[in-house]
Design a protein around this motif. Structure first.
Motif, short mmCIF file in Angstrom:
data_model
loop_
_atom_site.label_atom_id
_atom_site.label_comp_id
_atom_site.label_asym_id
_atom_site.label_seq_id
_atom_site.Cartn_x
_atom_site.Cartn_y
_atom_site.Cartn_z
N PHE A 34 0.76 -1.30 -0.02
CA PHE A 34 -0.30 -0.22 0.00
C PHE A 34 1.11 1.00 -0.08
CE2 PHE A 34 -2.38 -3.38 1.68
CZ PHE A 34 -3.65 -3.67 1.73
N GLY A 35 0.51 2.14 -0.99
CA GLY A 35 1.48 3.06 -0.67
C GLY A 35 0.53 4.01 -2.04
N ARG A 36 1.85 5.45 -1.98
CA ARG A 36 0.36 6.82 -2.43
C ARG A 36 2.61 7.37 -2.96
NH1 ARG A 36 1.80 11.27 0.54
NH2 ARG A 36 0.44 12.37 -1.23
N GLY A 37 2.39 8.23 -4.27
CA GLY A 37 3.20 9.12 -4.73
C GLY A 37 2.57 10.74 -4.47
N LYS A 38 4.00 11.43 -5.02
CA LYS A 38 3.82 12.30 -4.50
C LYS A 38 2.22 13.20 -4.17
CE LYS A 38 6.08 13.88 -8.53
NZ LYS A 38 7.14 14.88 -9.01
N GLY A 39 1.94 13.14 -5.84
CA GLY A 39 0.08 13.31 -5.81
C GLY A 39 0.02 14.98 -5.91
N LEU A 40 -0.77 14.90 -5.08
CA LEU A 40 -0.92 16.78 -4.84
C LEU A 40 -1.05 16.98 -3.82
CD1 LEU A 40 -3.65 16.80 -7.98
CD2 LEU A 40 -1.28 17.50 -7.78
N VAL A 41 -0.18 16.52 -2.55
CA VAL A 41 -0.70 16.40 -1.21
C VAL A 41 0.64 17.48 -0.98
CG1 VAL A 41 -0.70 15.25 1.17
CG2 VAL A 41 -1.57 14.93 -0.74
N SER A 42 0.72 18.00 -0.43
CA SER A 42 1.71 19.08 0.53
C SER A 42 2.10 19.13 1.60
CB SER A 42 1.72 20.78 0.49
OG SER A 42 0.89 20.91 1.29
N SER A 43 4.08 18.71 1.67
CA SER A 43 4.11 18.23 2.95
C SER A 43 4.13 19.38 4.69
CB SER A 43 5.74 18.44 2.91
OG SER A 43 6.56 19.19 2.85
N ASP A 44 3.70 20.05 3.63
CA ASP A 44 2.82 20.81 4.85
C ASP A 44 1.43 20.02 6.24
OD1 ASP A 44 4.72 22.48 5.40
OD2 ASP A 44 4.24 23.99 4.05
N LEU A 45 0.69 20.22 4.79
CA LEU A 45 -0.68 19.62 4.67
C LEU A 45 -0.14 17.58 5.53
CD1 LEU A 45 -2.90 19.91 4.58
CD2 LEU A 45 -2.94 19.34 2.29
N LEU A 46 0.80 17.45 5.32
CA LEU A 46 0.51 16.02 5.66
C LEU A 46 1.74 16.48 7.03
CD1 LEU A 46 2.20 13.84 2.93
CD2 LEU A 46 0.13 13.69 3.85
N GLU A 47 2.17 16.89 6.89
CA GLU A 47 2.63 17.18 8.80
C GLU A 47 1.42 18.01 10.02
OE1 GLU A 47 5.92 16.75 10.94
OE2 GLU A 47 6.13 16.69 9.31
N GLY A 48 0.80 18.91 9.06
CA GLY A 48 -0.33 19.17 10.23
C GLY A 48 -1.53 17.82 9.85
N ALA A 49 -1.69 17.18 9.32
CA ALA A 49 -2.33 15.74 9.33
C ALA A 49 -1.70 15.57 10.51
CB ALA A 49 -2.14 15.06 8.20
N PHE A 53 -3.98 18.37 13.44
CA PHE A 53 -4.90 18.94 12.85
C PHE A 53 -5.99 18.62 12.38
CE2 PHE A 53 -0.32 21.15 13.46
CZ PHE A 53 -0.83 21.86 15.17
N GLU A 54 -6.90 18.96 12.77
CA GLU A 54 -8.50 18.28 12.34
C GLU A 54 -8.54 19.27 10.79
OE1 GLU A 54 -12.38 18.10 14.17
OE2 GLU A 54 -11.35 18.36 16.26
N ALA A 56 -6.53 20.11 8.82
CA ALA A 56 -5.40 19.48 7.79
C ALA A 56 -6.07 18.00 7.34
CB ALA A 56 -3.53 19.00 8.16
N VAL A 57 -6.18 17.26 8.40
CA VAL A 57 -6.79 15.91 7.73
C VAL A 57 -8.08 16.29 6.86
CG1 VAL A 57 -8.28 14.22 8.68
CG2 VAL A 57 -6.26 14.47 10.14
N GLU A 58 -9.10 16.94 7.26
CA GLU A 58 -9.95 17.17 6.38
C GLU A 58 -10.36 17.29 4.35
OE1 GLU A 58 -12.85 19.53 7.77
OE2 GLU A 58 -12.84 19.31 9.68
N LEU A 59 -8.75 18.65 4.72
CA LEU A 59 -8.32 19.03 3.53
C LEU A 59 -7.16 17.60 2.75
CD1 LEU A 59 -6.74 22.03 4.32
CD2 LEU A 59 -8.69 22.04 2.88
N LEU A 60 -7.02 17.06 3.76
CA LEU A 60 -6.84 15.50 2.94
C LEU A 60 -7.39 15.00 1.94
CD1 LEU A 60 -3.44 13.96 4.77
CD2 LEU A 60 -3.17 15.22 2.85
N GLY A 61 -8.49 14.80 2.34
CA GLY A 61 -9.31 13.94 2.24
C GLY A 61 -9.14 12.38 0.84
N GLU A 62 -9.39 12.47 -0.24
CA GLU A 62 -8.92 11.72 -0.91
C GLU A 62 -7.50 11.18 -0.46
OE1 GLU A 62 -10.23 8.74 -2.48
OE2 GLU A 62 -11.59 9.02 -0.16
N LYS A 63 -6.92 12.63 -0.99
CA LYS A 63 -4.90 12.39 -1.41
C LYS A 63 -4.09 12.10 -1.01
CE LYS A 63 -6.11 16.93 -3.74
NZ LYS A 63 -5.81 18.34 -3.60
N GLY A 64 -5.00 11.66 0.86
CA GLY A 64 -3.81 11.07 1.50
C GLY A 64 -3.88 9.51 1.82
#
Length: 124
Positions: A34-49, A53-54, A56-64
């Protein structure tokens, strides 16, 4: 000798097996991943999740999300590497994100347990 590790889409496994056989590969390993590529997710967003931080988690949605993949591993003599890599790319390339990755690393030594053969003889 080289180890070729390819991360491929689940729905490309049958075509990948056939391509490897046609490229002269006698045996290989495949396992679930299971994995994912860099896609459209910023590292700041991943760090917040990661920090919980709720927003950041909501903004990730399907992208994370982590996606089902297969990891195919084969060890081949040096002169076979380019043929195997080309075969893997040809069968798995769709031009869309998620096509996968191929990694090639050196294998200094190999031994066949049953016969005690070593080097290229152990993988042929």
């Amino acid at each position: 000798m080289k180890e070729i590790m390819a991360v491929v889409r689940l729905n490309k496994m049958n075509q990948t097996k056939k391509a490897l056989t046609e490229a002269g590969v006698n045996g290989f390993y495949a396992h679930e991943a299971f994995g994912r590529g860099k896609g459209l997710v910023s590292s700041d967003l991943l760090e917040g999740a990661k920090e919980g931080f709720e927003e950041a988690v909501e903004l990730l949605g399907e992208k994370g999300r982590l996606y089902s993949k297969r990891v195919v591993t084969v060890v081949v003599p040096d002169d076979q590497v380019s043929d195997v890599v080309e075969a893997l790319i040809k069968v798995n390339q769709t031009g869309k994100p998620g096509d996968g990755k191929i990694f090639v690393t050196a294998v200094p030594e190999a031994h066949r347990v049953r016969t005690a053969e070593h080097g290229d003889k152990a993988i042929l």
